[in-house]
Design a protein around this motif. Structure first.
Motif, PDB file in Angstrom:
ATOM      1  N   GLU A  47       0.828  -1.204   0.000  1.00 50.96           N
ATOM      2  CA  GLU A  47       0.000   0.000   0.000  1.00 50.96           C
ATOM      3  C   GLU A  47       0.867   1.261   0.000  1.00 50.96           C
ATOM      4  N   GLY A  48       1.966   1.236   0.734  1.00 48.35           N
ATOM      5  CA  GLY A  48       2.889   2.366   0.731  1.00 48.35           C
ATOM      6  C   GLY A  48       3.509   2.586  -0.634  1.00 48.35           C
ATOM      7  N   ALA A  49       3.875   1.489  -1.300  1.00 46.72           N
ATOM      8  CA  ALA A  49       4.449   1.606  -2.645  1.00 46.72           C
ATOM      9  C   ALA A  49       3.420   2.160  -3.621  1.00 46.72           C
ATOM     10  N   LEU A  50       2.173   1.700  -3.517  1.00 46.95           N
ATOM     11  CA  LEU A  50       1.124   2.205  -4.405  1.00 46.95           C
ATOM     12  C   LEU A  50       0.850   3.683  -4.155  1.00 46.95           C
ATOM     13  N   ASP A  51       0.825   4.080  -2.875  1.00 48.71           N
ATOM     14  CA  ASP A  51       0.626   5.496  -2.550  1.00 48.71           C
ATOM     15  C   ASP A  51       1.751   6.348  -3.124  1.00 48.71           C
ATOM     16  N   TYR A  52       2.975   5.846  -3.023  1.00 48.07           N
ATOM     17  CA  TYR A  52       4.120   6.576  -3.556  1.00 48.07           C
ATOM     18  C   TYR A  52       3.993   6.737  -5.077  1.00 48.07           C
ATOM     19  N   LEU A  53       3.625   5.656  -5.749  1.00 46.51           N
ATOM     20  CA  LEU A  53       3.495   5.715  -7.209  1.00 46.51           C
ATOM     21  C   LEU A  53       2.373   6.640  -7.658  1.00 46.51           C
ATOM     22  N   LYS A  54       1.283   6.671  -6.900  1.00 47.83           N
ATOM     23  CA  LYS A  54       0.187   7.569  -7.234  1.00 47.83           C
ATOM     24  C   LYS A  54       0.619   9.029  -7.059  1.00 47.83           C
ATOM     25  N   ALA A  55       1.419   9.301  -6.040  1.00 54.53           N
ATOM     26  CA  ALA A  55       1.867  10.677  -5.768  1.00 54.53           C
ATOM     27  C   ALA A  55       2.987  11.107  -6.698  1.00 54.53           C
ATOM     28  N   ASN A  56       3.725  10.149  -7.259  1.00 57.82           N
ATOM     29  CA  ASN A  56       4.885  10.455  -8.100  1.00 57.82           C
ATOM     30  C   ASN A  56       4.828   9.698  -9.415  1.00 57.82           C
ATOM     31  N   PRO A  57       3.847   9.983 -10.270  1.00 61.18           N
ATOM     32  CA  PRO A  57       3.773   9.253 -11.550  1.00 61.18           C
ATOM     33  C   PRO A  57       4.946   9.620 -12.452  1.00 61.18           C
ATOM     34  N   ARG A  58       5.276   8.710 -13.304  1.00 56.71           N
ATOM     35  CA  ARG A  58       6.396   8.969 -14.234  1.00 56.71           C
ATOM     36  C   ARG A  58       5.934   9.726 -15.425  1.00 56.71           C
TER      37      ARG A  58
END
Length: 58
Positions: A47-58
């Motif tokens: 969940e932390g990794a998904l939150d990070y990816l949502k906040a920092n899209p490439r």
């Protein structure tokens, strides 16, 4: 032994990016599965990794 590589063209760059994302996600999931942690901790990590990816899209 011969290797052939199909380089992406402008027409299929979206597919290329999608496949790269699938590959990277597979690596991350396998890493999380291999951790010596409880399933609850693994779920929190995911969940932390998904939150990070949502906040920092490439």
């Amino acid at each position: 032994m011969n290797f052939y590589v199909n380089l992406p063209t402008e027409e299929n760059m979206d597919l290329f990016y999608e496949r790269c994302a699938q590959f990277e996600a597979g690596i991350v999931l396998e890493y999380i599965k291999s951790l010596d942690a409880s399933n609850y901790a693994k779920k929190q990590i995911l969940e932390g990794a998904l939150d990070y990816l949502k906040a920092n899209p490439r």
